[in-house]
Design a protein around this motif. Structure first.
Motif, PDB file in Angstrom:
ATOM      1  N   SER A 126     -30.203  22.479 -20.934  1.00  0.00           N
ATOM      2  CA  SER A 126     -29.207  21.405 -21.032  1.00  0.00           C
ATOM      3  C   SER A 126     -28.456  21.192 -19.723  1.00  0.00           C
ATOM      4  O   SER A 126     -28.152  22.135 -19.007  1.00  0.00           O
ATOM      5  CB  SER A 126     -28.198  21.742 -22.139  1.00  0.00           C
ATOM      6  N   ASN A 127     -28.165  19.922 -19.456  1.00  0.00           N
ATOM      7  CA  ASN A 127     -27.294  19.551 -18.341  1.00  0.00           C
ATOM      8  C   ASN A 127     -25.965  18.998 -18.846  1.00  0.00           C
ATOM      9  O   ASN A 127     -25.159  18.499 -18.061  1.00  0.00           O
ATOM     10  CB  ASN A 127     -27.973  18.497 -17.469  1.00  0.00           C
ATOM     11  N   ASN A 128     -25.770  19.062 -20.166  1.00  0.00           N
ATOM     12  CA  ASN A 128     -24.577  18.480 -20.777  1.00  0.00           C
ATOM     13  C   ASN A 128     -23.371  19.378 -20.518  1.00  0.00           C
ATOM     14  O   ASN A 128     -23.392  20.563 -20.851  1.00  0.00           O
ATOM     15  CB  ASN A 128     -24.785  18.345 -22.287  1.00  0.00           C
ATOM     16  N   PRO A 129     -22.292  18.831 -19.936  1.00  0.00           N
ATOM     17  CA  PRO A 129     -21.113  19.657 -19.620  1.00  0.00           C
ATOM     18  C   PRO A 129     -20.540  20.368 -20.832  1.00  0.00           C
ATOM     19  O   PRO A 129     -20.004  21.473 -20.703  1.00  0.00           O
ATOM     20  CB  PRO A 129     -20.124  18.645 -19.041  1.00  0.00           C
ATOM     21  N   LYS A 130     -20.613  19.749 -22.024  1.00  0.00           N
ATOM     22  CA  LYS A 130     -19.983  20.351 -23.183  1.00  0.00           C
ATOM     23  C   LYS A 130     -20.640  21.673 -23.573  1.00  0.00           C
ATOM     24  O   LYS A 130     -20.053  22.485 -24.296  1.00  0.00           O
ATOM     25  CB  LYS A 130     -20.007  19.386 -24.370  1.00  0.00           C
ATOM     26  N   ASP A 131     -21.899  21.860 -23.117  1.00  0.00           N
ATOM     27  CA  ASP A 131     -22.574  23.118 -23.416  1.00  0.00           C
ATOM     28  C   ASP A 131     -22.132  24.235 -22.484  1.00  0.00           C
ATOM     29  O   ASP A 131     -22.539  25.393 -22.665  1.00  0.00           O
ATOM     30  CB  ASP A 131     -24.093  22.951 -23.282  1.00  0.00           C
ATOM     31  N   TYR A 132     -21.289  23.909 -21.498  1.00  0.00           N
ATOM     32  CA  TYR A 132     -20.876  24.920 -20.531  1.00  0.00           C
ATOM     33  C   TYR A 132     -19.353  25.065 -20.438  1.00  0.00           C
ATOM     34  O   TYR A 132     -18.857  26.155 -20.192  1.00  0.00           O
ATOM     35  CB  TYR A 132     -21.416  24.570 -19.134  1.00  0.00           C
ATOM     36  N   LEU A 133     -18.627  23.938 -20.610  1.00  0.00           N
ATOM     37  CA  LEU A 133     -17.193  23.964 -20.382  1.00  0.00           C
ATOM     38  C   LEU A 133     -16.456  24.738 -21.473  1.00  0.00           C
ATOM     39  O   LEU A 133     -16.896  24.840 -22.617  1.00  0.00           O
ATOM     40  CB  LEU A 133     -16.641  22.533 -20.329  1.00  0.00           C
ATOM     41  N   ALA A 134     -15.311  25.283 -21.067  1.00  0.00           N
ATOM     42  CA  ALA A 134     -14.457  25.966 -22.032  1.00  0.00           C
ATOM     43  C   ALA A 134     -13.940  24.962 -23.064  1.00  0.00           C
ATOM     44  O   ALA A 134     -13.828  23.758 -22.789  1.00  0.00           O
ATOM     45  CB  ALA A 134     -13.277  26.618 -21.307  1.00  0.00           C
ATOM     46  N   LYS A 135     -13.593  25.463 -24.249  1.00  0.00           N
ATOM     47  CA  LYS A 135     -13.165  24.615 -25.362  1.00  0.00           C
ATOM     48  C   LYS A 135     -11.892  23.842 -25.020  1.00  0.00           C
ATOM     49  O   LYS A 135     -11.673  22.718 -25.484  1.00  0.00           O
ATOM     50  CB  LYS A 135     -12.941  25.484 -26.594  1.00  0.00           C
ATOM     51  N   SER A 136     -11.076  24.412 -24.162  1.00  0.00           N
ATOM     52  CA  SER A 136      -9.783  23.785 -23.831  1.00  0.00           C
ATOM     53  C   SER A 136      -9.900  22.666 -22.811  1.00  0.00           C
ATOM     54  O   SER A 136      -8.924  21.986 -22.511  1.00  0.00           O
ATOM     55  CB  SER A 136      -8.819  24.859 -23.289  1.00  0.00           C
ATOM     56  N   ILE A 137     -11.102  22.450 -22.255  1.00  0.00           N
ATOM     57  CA  ILE A 137     -11.273  21.453 -21.190  1.00  0.00           C
ATOM     58  C   ILE A 137     -12.064  20.266 -21.706  1.00  0.00           C
ATOM     59  O   ILE A 137     -13.128  20.421 -22.295  1.00  0.00           O
ATOM     60  CB  ILE A 137     -11.985  22.075 -19.971  1.00  0.00           C
ATOM     61  N   ASN A 138     -11.512  19.053 -21.465  1.00  0.00           N
ATOM     62  CA  ASN A 138     -12.181  17.813 -21.818  1.00  0.00           C
ATOM     63  C   ASN A 138     -12.732  17.203 -20.528  1.00  0.00           C
ATOM     64  O   ASN A 138     -11.982  16.838 -19.632  1.00  0.00           O
ATOM     65  CB  ASN A 138     -11.190  16.845 -22.490  1.00  0.00           C
ATOM     66  N   PHE A 139     -14.040  17.087 -20.470  1.00  0.00           N
ATOM     67  CA  PHE A 139     -14.704  16.631 -19.248  1.00  0.00           C
ATOM     68  C   PHE A 139     -14.213  15.238 -18.835  1.00  0.00           C
ATOM     69  O   PHE A 139     -13.987  14.980 -17.656  1.00  0.00           O
ATOM     70  CB  PHE A 139     -16.223  16.634 -19.445  1.00  0.00           C
ATOM     71  N   LYS A 140     -14.032  14.366 -19.820  1.00  0.00           N
ATOM     72  CA  LYS A 140     -13.668  12.990 -19.500  1.00  0.00           C
ATOM     73  C   LYS A 140     -12.256  12.884 -18.949  1.00  0.00           C
ATOM     74  O   LYS A 140     -11.912  11.899 -18.291  1.00  0.00           O
ATOM     75  CB  LYS A 140     -13.793  12.117 -20.736  1.00  0.00           C
ATOM     76  N   GLN A 141     -11.418  13.867 -19.257  1.00  0.00           N
ATOM     77  CA  GLN A 141     -10.040  13.834 -18.770  1.00  0.00           C
ATOM     78  C   GLN A 141      -9.907  14.401 -17.357  1.00  0.00           C
ATOM     79  O   GLN A 141      -8.830  14.336 -16.759  1.00  0.00           O
ATOM     80  CB  GLN A 141      -9.138  14.620 -19.721  1.00  0.00           C
ATOM     81  N   LEU A 142     -11.035  14.976 -16.846  1.00  0.00           N
ATOM     82  CA  LEU A 142     -10.995  15.512 -15.487  1.00  0.00           C
ATOM     83  C   LEU A 142     -11.045  14.383 -14.474  1.00  0.00           C
ATOM     84  O   LEU A 142     -11.576  13.297 -14.738  1.00  0.00           O
ATOM     85  CB  LEU A 142     -12.188  16.454 -15.250  1.00  0.00           C
TER      86      LEU A 142
END
Length: 568
Positions: A274-290
Motif C-alpha cells: 500500500s501507498n495509502n497514508p492512512k495505512d501508515y499514519l498515526a490515528k491522531s493525524i489527519n493527512f488532509k489537515q496537514l
C-alpha cells in the motif's frame, strides 16, 4: 564394469604378476637421457649445443667473504643410520632455534627397478607436487623421477602427523621384486576386480554429493546476502527518518490497531504494498489537515517505507524459494551418503582388514614415475618457477671435466616428466672445464651453479655462478662475492621463493644468501645465514613448501623432515 586383467595394471604390477624384472642396460640412448631406446620420443629432443658458456673474468676481481663461521664440525662421512622407523626424529638448529621433524620415511624404492636400494638424491616441492629422484646407485647414473600430487597425499591423510610410515609400508608390501610382493600384487588385482562396481558407484556418488553440498552452501549464501541487504536498507531508513517516523507514524508496539495493520500489511505483501497514508499514519493525524509541505514529507516517508517493505518482500520470497531447494538438496545428500556408506561396506569387506589394499589404490592414482633415465649423480634436479619446468644434469663424472667433455642439462615438463630441451656446453676458465653438480633457479628464471671452491685456491670457499639457459644460448658468470663455507660436501643448491634466498646444502649445514644482493654483489656478513643441525646423517636435498617451511631429504634410510619454522 569391465574387470581388470593382469595386463591392465600399471607396468610395475604387471611385471610383478608374471615374475619379470625390468632389464637394465648400461648403454644410454642417443640423447644420453633415456636408458632404454624404446623410451625415446618419436621426435628428437631439441638441442642447444654450445662451446664455452662461461664469461671471461679475473679471479682477483672476486671478493672472498670472511664473515664469522658458527661453531660446527663438518661431517665428511661415517653417517648415522636409521633402523627404527617408528621413531620421530627432531634435529635442532643450534644457530637459530629451528628444528627438523620427521614427516615421512621412504621405501627401499618405488618399484621401478630391481636395482633400487633406497638411494634418493633429489627432492623438489612445486607445482602442487613432490618430486623425488631415486638413484640406482653411485656410478650407475640411472634412476627415475617420482611425482606425488600434494592434494592426493592430503586426501590420504599423509600431510597429517602420524603417517610417517605409510609410503614405506605400501611400497614394501607390494614390492614386485620379491615372491611375497608378487603374491600381494595378485591380492591387489583380486581386490580391484571385486570392488570395481562399488568403487565406480562411490566415485559417482561422491561427485554428486559434493555438488549437492555446494548447492546447500550456495543457497545459504544467497539467503544471507539477501537478508543482509534487507537489514542494510532497513537500518538506513531508520537512521535517516527516525524523527519523522516518531512524529507521523504509529510506532507503539502495544497498540492493537498497529498490530492489526501489520498483519494486514503482511498479507498485502503477497500482492501489492500500500501507498495509502492512512495505512501508515498515526490515528491522531489527519493527512488532509496537514500542510502541503508536510504532505510531501509524509509521501516521501511512505515511499521510503514502501522501498523497505518491497526489499523485505523480495527477501522473504527468495528465502522461501531457496529453502525449498536446500531441503531437496539435503534429502539428496542423505540418500547419497547412504549409498556411499553401503559401497564402503562392500569395499571394506573385500579388504578383509587389509587397509594397505585401499591405500595402494589411492597412491597409484596419485603417483607418476618417469622411465629409467640418466640422472648423473642426481643432485641437480631443480625447478624453474618461471616456466614450470624441471631441470636435471647428466653429470656422469664427478669433479671438473676434461677439456673435451661438456655439461649436459635436460629440461623437462613438470606435468608430463617428458624432456622438452637439452643443453650441452663447456664452462671453461683458466684452462679448466668446470663440471656442474648442483643447479637452482630463482623466480625470475635465473640459473645458479654452486661449487665448493674459491678463486686462486682459497680454502673454505663456495663460489656461485649466475646465468641463463635459453633455447638459443647458455651463459654463466661468477657472482662477485664468494661465500665463506662452513660445511663439508657440496650436496645441493636450492631456492626458496618465500624468502627469495639461495640455499647451499651440506651435511647438517645449510647456508643461505638473499638473491637480490647476491646478484648486485652487495652482500654483507649479516646477509649470510648459517643453519647448523645435529642429525649426523647424509643430506641429499632441500626444498620448500608454499609457506617457506623446509623439507630436507636425508639418508640412510631415506627420510623427509619438515622444519618447524620458515628456514632463513
Amino acid at each position: 564394469m569391465k574387470k581388470l586383467t593382469k595386463i591392465a595394471l600399471t607396468a610395475v604390477a604387471a611385471l610383478s604378476l608374471v615374475g619379470v624384472s625390468t632389464p637394465i642396460m648400461s648403454t644410454h640412448a642417443d640423447s644420453n637421457f633415456f636408458v632404454h631406446n624404446w623410451d625415446e620420443p618419436k621426435n628428437p629432443i631439441p638441442q642447444t649445443d654450445q662451446g664455452n658458456a662461461m664469461q671471461n673474468y679475473n679471479d682477483n676481481d672476486l671478493q672472498v667473504m670472511r664473515n664469522k663461521l658458527p661453531k660446527f664440525k663438518p661431517r665428511w662421512g661415517h653417517y648415522k643410520h636409521v633402523r627404527n622407523t617408528n621413531e620421530f626424529h627432531t634435529y635442532n638448529d643450534s644457530a637459530n632455534g629451528n628444528s627438523l621433524i620427521t614427516k615421512w620415511y621412504l621405501p627401499t624404492g618405488f618399484n621401478v627397478s630391481p636395482e633400487e636400494h633406497g638411494n634418493y638424491q633429489g627432492i623438489v616441492m612445486a607445482n602442487n607436487s613432490i618430486y623425488l629422484l631415486e638413484s640406482m646407485g653411485t656410478g650407475a647414473n640411472q634412476g627415475a623421477i617420482i611425482r606425488f600430487k600434494l592434494d592426493a597425499l592430503e586426501k590420504m591423510g599423509m600431510m597429517d602427523n602420524g603417517n610417517q610410515n605409510l609410503l614405506l609400508n605400501i611400497f614394501s608390501y607390494f614390492n614386485p621384486y620379491t615372491d611375497q610382493g608378487r603374491q600381494n600384487n595378485q591380492q591387489f588385482v583380486d581386490y580391484i576386480n571385486a570392488t570395481a562396481d562399488s568403487r565406480a558407484d562411490m566415485k559417482k556418488s561422491t561427485s554428486q554429493l559434493q555438488k549437492a553440498q555446494t548447492e546447500v552452501k550456495n543457497g545459504k549464501d544467497v539467503i544471507n546476502k539477501s537478508a543482509e541487504n534487507y537489514r542494510k536498507v532497513s537500518r538506513a531508513y531508520k537512521h535517516k527518518y527516525a524523527k519523522e517516523i516518531k512524529k507521523y507514524f504509529n510506532v507503539d508496539k502495544n497498540n492493537d490497531r498497529v498490530r492489526n495493520n501489520r498483519k494486514q500489511d503482511m498479507k498485502k505483501q503477497n500482492h501489492k504494498i500500500s501507498n495509502n497514508p492512512k495505512d501508515y499514519l498515526a490515528k491522531s493525524i489527519n493527512f488532509k489537515q496537514l500542510s502541503k509541505a508536510e504532505q510531501r514529507k509524509v509521501r516521501k516517508l511512505i515511499s521510503a517505507r514502501v522501498a523497505v517493505k518491497k526489499t523485505f518482500h523480495e527477501y522473504k520470497f527468495l528465502r522461501d524459494k531457496v529453502y525449498k531447494q536446500i531441503d531437496q538438496s539435503k534429502a539428496k545428500i542423505t540418500t547419497l551418503q547412504q549409498k556411499i556408506s553401503s559401497d564402503q561396506d562392500q569395499i571394506n569387506k573385500a579388504q578383509n582388514g587389509n587397509q594397505l589394499l585401499g591405500q595402494y589404490e589411492a597412491v597409484t592414482d596419485s603417483v607418476e614415475a618417469s622411465p629409467l633415465i640418466n640422472i648423473g649423480h642426481g643432485q641437480t634436479m631443480s625447478y624453474n618457477p618461471a616456466n614450470n619446468h624441471l631441470y636435471l644434469a647428466q653429470d656422469d663424472k664427478m669433479g671438473d671435466f676434461s677439456n673435451d667433455d661438456k655439461n649436459q642439462i635436460t629440461e623437462l615438463d613438470a606435468d608430463t616428466l617428458q624432456p622438452v630441451h637439452q643443453y650441452s656446453f663447456k664452462l671453461m676458465h683458466n684452462g679448466k672445464n668446470l663440471g656442474l653438480h648442483t643447479l637452482a633457479f630463482d623466480k625470475q628464471g635465473r640459473a645458479y651453479i654452486g661449487v665448493h671452491s674459491g678463486p686462486n685456491g682459497v680454502k673454505k670457499a663456495y663460489s656461485l655462478y649466475i646465468g641463463s639457459l635459453n633455447n638459443d644460448k647458455v651463459s654463466f658468470k661468477p657472482a662477485k662475492q664468494v661465500i665463506h663455507w662452513a660445511g663439508s660436501w657440496n650436496q645441493n643448491l636450492t631456492y626458496n621463493p618465500v624468502t627469495d634466498r639461495i640455499y647451499m646444502v651440506s651435511n647438517d649445514m645449510v647456508t643461505s644468501v638473499p638473491v637480490d644482493k647476491l646478484n648486485a654483489g652487495t652482500l654483507k656478513s649479516k646477509d649470510v645465514h648459517y643453519n647448523a643441525f645435529n642429525s649426523g646423517r647424509e643430506w641429499e636435498g632441500l626444498t620448500f613448501d608454499g609457506e617457506g617451511h623446509a623439507y630436507a631429504l636425508l639418508l640412510w634410510r631415506g627420510e623427509i623432515l619438515r622444519s618447524d619454522y620458515v628456514l632463513e
